[in-house]
Design an enzyme around this catalytic site. Sequence first.
Site, PDB file in Angstrom:
ATOM      1  N   ASN A   9       0.871  -1.171   0.000  1.00 19.54           N
ATOM      2  CA  ASN A   9       0.000   0.000   0.000  1.00 19.54           C
ATOM      3  C   ASN A   9       0.911   1.225   0.000  1.00 19.54           C
ATOM      4  OD1 ASN A   9      -1.843   2.020   0.436  1.00 19.54           O
ATOM      5  ND2 ASN A   9      -2.299   1.441   2.565  1.00 19.54           N
ATOM      6  N   LYS A  11       0.154   4.297  -0.437  1.00 13.91           N
ATOM      7  CA  LYS A  11      -0.465   5.526   0.109  1.00 13.91           C
ATOM      8  C   LYS A  11      -0.149   6.702  -0.816  1.00 13.91           C
ATOM      9  CE  LYS A  11      -0.116   3.357   4.583  1.00 13.91           C
ATOM     10  NZ  LYS A  11      -0.070   3.473   6.029  1.00 13.91           N
ATOM     11  N   HIS A  98      -9.608   1.352   4.836  1.00 16.47           N
ATOM     12  CA  HIS A  98      -8.315   1.550   5.509  1.00 16.47           C
ATOM     13  C   HIS A  98      -8.500   2.582   6.632  1.00 16.47           C
ATOM     14  CE1 HIS A  98      -4.194   2.788   6.267  1.00 16.47           C
ATOM     15  NE2 HIS A  98      -3.830   1.620   5.756  1.00 16.47           N
ATOM     16  N   GLU A 100      -6.808   5.009   7.584  1.00 13.18           N
ATOM     17  CA  GLU A 100      -6.559   6.418   7.213  1.00 13.18           C
ATOM     18  C   GLU A 100      -7.779   7.005   6.512  1.00 13.18           C
ATOM     19  OE1 GLU A 100      -2.812   5.764   5.212  1.00 13.18           O
ATOM     20  OE2 GLU A 100      -1.973   5.183   7.148  1.00 13.18           O
ATOM     21  N   GLU A 170      -5.745  -4.658  10.576  1.00 15.65           N
ATOM     22  CA  GLU A 170      -4.723  -3.634  10.713  1.00 15.65           C
ATOM     23  C   GLU A 170      -4.943  -2.863  12.017  1.00 15.65           C
ATOM     24  OE1 GLU A 170      -2.679  -2.688   6.741  1.00 15.65           O
ATOM     25  OE2 GLU A 170      -4.178  -1.166   7.164  1.00 15.65           O
ATOM     26  N   GLY A 176       2.428   2.349  10.690  1.00 14.06           N
ATOM     27  CA  GLY A 176       3.420   3.410  10.548  1.00 14.06           C
ATOM     28  C   GLY A 176       4.122   3.772  11.841  1.00 14.06           C
ATOM     29  N   SER A 214       3.231  -2.143  10.339  1.00  9.18           N
ATOM     30  CA  SER A 214       4.682  -2.234  10.547  1.00  9.18           C
ATOM     31  C   SER A 214       5.277  -3.600  10.188  1.00  9.18           C
ATOM     32  CB  SER A 214       5.052  -1.827  11.980  1.00  9.18           C
ATOM     33  OG  SER A 214       4.695  -0.478  12.203  1.00  9.18           O
ATOM     34  N   GLY A 235       2.864  -1.005   4.272  1.00  4.01           N
ATOM     35  CA  GLY A 235       2.992   0.410   3.906  1.00  4.01           C
ATOM     36  C   GLY A 235       4.459   0.770   3.753  1.00  4.01           C
ATOM     37  N   GLY A 236       5.068   1.283   4.832  1.00  7.62           N
ATOM     38  CA  GLY A 236       6.441   1.787   4.808  1.00  7.62           C
ATOM     39  C   GLY A 236       7.449   0.870   4.125  1.00  7.62           C
TER      40      GLY A 236
HETATM   41  P1  PGA Z   1       2.781   0.301   7.621  1.00  8.33           P
HETATM   42  O1  PGA Z   1       1.334   0.556   6.935  1.00  8.33           O
HETATM   43  O2  PGA Z   1       3.310  -0.976   7.053  1.00  8.33           O
HETATM   44  O3  PGA Z   1       3.592   1.503   7.227  1.00  8.33           O
HETATM   45  O4  PGA Z   1       2.538   0.214   9.086  1.00  8.33           O
HETATM   46  C1  PGA Z   1       0.425  -0.493   6.746  1.00  8.33           C
HETATM   47  C2  PGA Z   1      -0.866   0.028   6.146  1.00  8.33           C
HETATM   48  O5  PGA Z   1      -1.274   1.138   6.490  1.00  8.33           O
HETATM   49  O6  PGA Z   1      -1.497  -0.661   5.322  1.00  8.33           O
END
Ligand code: PGA
Length: 255
Positions: A9, A11, A98, A100, A170, A176, A214, A235-236
């Site tokens: 993802n 973002k 999600h 966010e 999640e 994050g 994470s 994500g990251g």
């Molecule tokens: P992250 O994000 O791996 O940076 O924690 C995961 C996500 O929001 O899908």
Amino acid sequence: MKDLIIAANWKMNKTVTESISFVTELDIRLKQWELNPKLDKIEVLIFPPFLSIYPVKGKSELISIGSQNIYFEESGAFTGEISTEMVREYTEYALIGHSERREIFGETDSDINKKIRAALSSNLTPLLCVGETLEEREAGNTFKKIEDQLKEDLNGFSEDEIEKIVFAYEPVWAIGTGRTASPEQAQEVHSFITEEINKISGKEKKRMILYGGSVKPENCKELLAKKDINGALIGGASLKVESFFAIIEKSLELV
Ligand code: PGA
């Protein structure tokens, strides 16, 4: 459905040029394994920003593409939104719910329910995210929160429809933050999610549930080894080919 889904993802990251070079480079690395039958068991999926969907589609036969968001209306005066018809020519998945989108953009469970309906009507696989905040976990409300989200998000869907949905747990406190749920914590919730979905749909079966929060090359294997964890939403660590590829590489050891 494959055994594992490893999803990126991105973002609001990566220009079109950056997206193309990522996919091109990842494709080169994945091609090393093209003859490895295990690769067939893993779906590598990327959710790029909207603008990059079209340019990256078709750059690799080994990578599936998804949309980070969709709107539930078919067309019309909805400035800034995108419909399932617009993305479906180039994507197979739609990320829905999600945290966010829920927290920053105020999406409600009722919106999410309509988005799942819209995705299914266009033959897009919804990837529905659920999860609790830190306050909810500390107050002992993790299961209640997830139960409520699933009940509302899946309200009105038949087992045939629910069967087409991929889920992601999640925990908001792990996104994050560098703070990952332990494999045991994640497994506990994944097992609960399976039970809840089975209750809602009226059918006992295994569900496809990814873990997100994470995930990194260093922790993915322990998480993915758990019985009810069928992939990762990253994500990251998905922003660099190196770390995303390392996660795929480690997951290959598990299939
Ligand atoms: P992250 O994000 O791996 O940076 O924690 C995961 C996500 O929001 O899908």
